[in-house]
Write a protein that holds these residues in place. Structure first.
Motif, PDB file in Angstrom:
ATOM      1  N   LYS A   1      -5.045   2.100  -6.274  1.00 42.56           N
ATOM      2  CA  LYS A   1      -5.165   0.698  -5.857  1.00 42.56           C
ATOM      3  C   LYS A   1      -5.764  -0.151  -6.968  1.00 42.56           C
ATOM      4  O   LYS A   1      -5.312  -1.286  -7.214  1.00 42.56           O
TER       5      LYS A   1
ATOM      6  N   ILE B   1       6.077   2.446  -5.085  1.00 43.06           N
ATOM      7  CA  ILE B   1       5.158   2.815  -4.007  1.00 43.06           C
ATOM      8  C   ILE B   1       5.067   4.344  -3.972  1.00 43.06           C
ATOM      9  O   ILE B   1       6.094   5.029  -3.962  1.00 43.06           O
TER      10      ILE B   1
ATOM     11  N   TYR C   1      -0.277   0.524   1.982  1.00 39.25           N
ATOM     12  CA  TYR C   1       0.601  -0.637   2.093  1.00 39.25           C
ATOM     13  C   TYR C   1       1.613  -0.432   3.217  1.00 39.25           C
ATOM     14  O   TYR C   1       1.913  -1.349   3.984  1.00 39.25           O
TER      15      TYR C   1
ATOM     16  N   LEU D   1      -0.804  -2.900   7.876  1.00 40.45           N
ATOM     17  CA  LEU D   1       0.220  -2.039   7.280  1.00 40.45           C
ATOM     18  C   LEU D   1       1.618  -2.444   7.737  1.00 40.45           C
ATOM     19  O   LEU D   1       1.819  -2.828   8.895  1.00 40.45           O
ATOM     20  N   ARG D   2       2.587  -2.359   6.849  1.00 39.71           N
ATOM     21  CA  ARG D   2       3.988  -2.484   7.227  1.00 39.71           C
ATOM     22  C   ARG D   2       4.417  -1.156   7.848  1.00 39.71           C
ATOM     23  O   ARG D   2       4.039  -0.091   7.370  1.00 39.71           O
TER      24      ARG D   2
ATOM     25  N   ASN E   1      -3.288  -1.387  -9.233  1.00 40.11           N
ATOM     26  CA  ASN E   1      -2.213  -2.157  -8.582  1.00 40.11           C
ATOM     27  C   ASN E   1      -0.975  -1.329  -8.262  1.00 40.11           C
ATOM     28  O   ASN E   1       0.154  -1.819  -8.323  1.00 40.11           O
TER      29      ASN E   1
ATOM     30  N   ARG F   1       0.834   0.632  -5.267  1.00 42.39           N
ATOM     31  CA  ARG F   1       0.778   0.661  -3.806  1.00 42.39           C
ATOM     32  C   ARG F   1       1.035   2.068  -3.256  1.00 42.39           C
ATOM     33  O   ARG F   1       1.707   2.873  -3.886  1.00 42.39           O
TER      34      ARG F   1
END
Length: 455
Positions: A347, A325, A374, A405-406, A350, A352
């Motif tokens: 993005k 990430i 993300y 979003l986390r 792929n 993050r």
């Protein structure tokens, strides 16, 4: 016969005189051309650095006071890399034109080189804020490039009164110190020189020398990792990789100073590659069910082959790029279309993204919706010592969740910070309460369960 000889002689003399005059004219034209090239910048038509330095020498013994302003274009290298040098030259020319036409109080405008300019104002009671605003206002409107596309251009700068100096020739030295402070403060501003800047420049010079020595000796930049914990279970689910460079005496070099030193010494690409290699080394020895976040500055993200380099390092090492990430910092660059294009390319491949320091004041909601994020990493001010209310933190967590979003809170230092975040809906946590940053091998060898606070 005598008349004929005299006539021929006179004709020859006339031709010689005309020839000498022609040569003299050519010499004068050549001298004028050489003088112009020595004093005038060929791209913009402005007076050049030599002309500026000559002027500085000429005022050494004057009693008059002038305000000297030294500016350069923010992130000009990235504009060049993205649009090409032809567009870069066009923007430099447009900047020169605006400075000449829109600063009626200026005595002279000089192009020092590249994207750097000096503007001289007779002091005459002029306020420094007035000078700064007049220059910044030259950049309120976009600059146009090929196909009528527009580019938002800002500048940073430093200024000084020549009356402050024992030697006016030092103007560039001191305005450059102030310019660096303006850049460090986010750019798009012009700051006056103050004596306190001397120590900051000395720190930067020391860091730059250390970075160059480290690269010559092929030494490690010194990366550590800090666990990221699932708040409800206290299970380690990931790590953040942190830059922990030290001087030879063991004292630490602040990460922002390392990045700035790399930018100034042309080592930003080297730092980026070493970051990717270190990430692959840690992923190779850590639990495959965990992720790793790495911090990349705006300058690193805009290196022209950054994505290709990242994928190349992961292919070579055989590591899973889906565990990676990229952390970006919430700052003014999030509004730049070219920067958002780069993030969207991550993005598309792929990879993050996480937004660091969320809530520090730069991002608009519409801007956040346009960025493929993300994780949202809350600014430490929302966590440390409960500087904000539980209601504020809860609202921020709900906002992030509504965007899909986390939510990660960093800077959790004690039990009260932990309980505040847990009760407010924070999903992931990081901080000294769980663990200090650790060397790779030590972090990889620890249990994923963190049952007690770090000691």
């Amino acid at each position: 016969l005598l008349l004929t000889v005299l006539l021929i002689t006179n004709i020859a003399l006339f031709k010689n005189i005309r020839k000498r005059e022609s040569i003299q004219n050519q010499l004068e034209k050549t001298n004028l051309l050489l003088d112009r090239e020595a004093n005038i910048d060929t791209l913009t038509g402005l007076k050049n650095r030599f002309n500026f330095e000559t002027w500085l020498k000429s005022i050494k013994y004057e009693s008059s006071d002038y305000i000297v302003v030294y500016i350069d274009i923010d992130q000009f290298k990235l504009i060049n890399d993205y649009y090409g040098h032809k567009t870069g030259d066009s923007i430099v020319s447009q900047v020169a034109d605006r400075l000449e036409k829109n600063l009626p109080h200026a005595k002279s405008v000089f192009r020092i080189g590249g994207d750097e300019f000096c503007i001289v104002f007779p002091a005459n009671g002029l306020d420094q804020n007035e000078v700064s605003s007049s220059i910044i206002n030259c950049f309120n409107h976009p600059y146009y490039v090929e196909d009528e596309a527009s580019v938002k251009v800002t500048v940073s700068g430093g200024m000084i009164h020549t009356a402050q100096l024992s030697d006016s020739s030092d103007s560039l030295k001191y305005t450059d110190m102030a310019l660096y402070q303006a850049k460090s403060a986010g750019g798009n501003k012009i700051l006056p020189y103050v004596q306190e800047y001397d120590s900051n420049v000395a720190q930067l010079n020391n860091a730059s020398a250390h970075v160059q020595k480290l690269i010559r000796e092929q030494r490690d930049f010194g990366f550590y990792v800090q666990p990221i914990v699932e708040m409800k279970t206290r299970q380690t689910v990931g790590y953040e990789m942190l830059l922990r460079l030290t001087y030879d005496d063991g004292s630490s070099v602040p990460p922002p100073l390392v990045v700035r030193a790399c930018e100034l010494t042309g080592a930003i690409h080297t730092l980026t590659v070493e970051t990717f290699k270190a990430a692959c080394r840690f992923l190779a020895i850590s639990d495959p069910n965990t992720f790793l976040t790495i911090n990349l500055s705006h300058a690193q993200l805009m290196v022209i082959d950054v994505l290709d380099e990242l994928e190349s390092q992961f292919r070579t090492s055989g590591q899973d790029i889906n565990r990676l990430i990229i952390e970006i910092t919430e700052d003014k660059f999030l509004e730049e279309p070219t920067f958002i294009d780069t993030l969207n390319e991550f993005k598309a491949r792929n990879i993050r993204l996480a937004l660091d320091d969320f809530g520090s004041g730069y991002s608009s909601l519409s801007c956040l919706k346009s960025i493929p994020l993300y994780i949202s990493k809350l600014d430490k001010r929302f966590v440390t010592h409960q500087a904000y209310s539980k209601e504020s933190l809860t609202h921020l967590c709900h906002l992030c969740s509504s965007l899909g979003l986390r939510v990660l809170a960093e800077g959790i230092e004690d039990l009260s910070d932990y309980e505040l975040c847990l009760q407010s809906g924070v999903e992931l946590g990081q901080g000294y309460y769980f663990s200090h940053p650790l060397p790779f091998e030590q972090a990889a060898g620890r249990s994923l369960s963190i049952e007690s606070t770090a000691h």
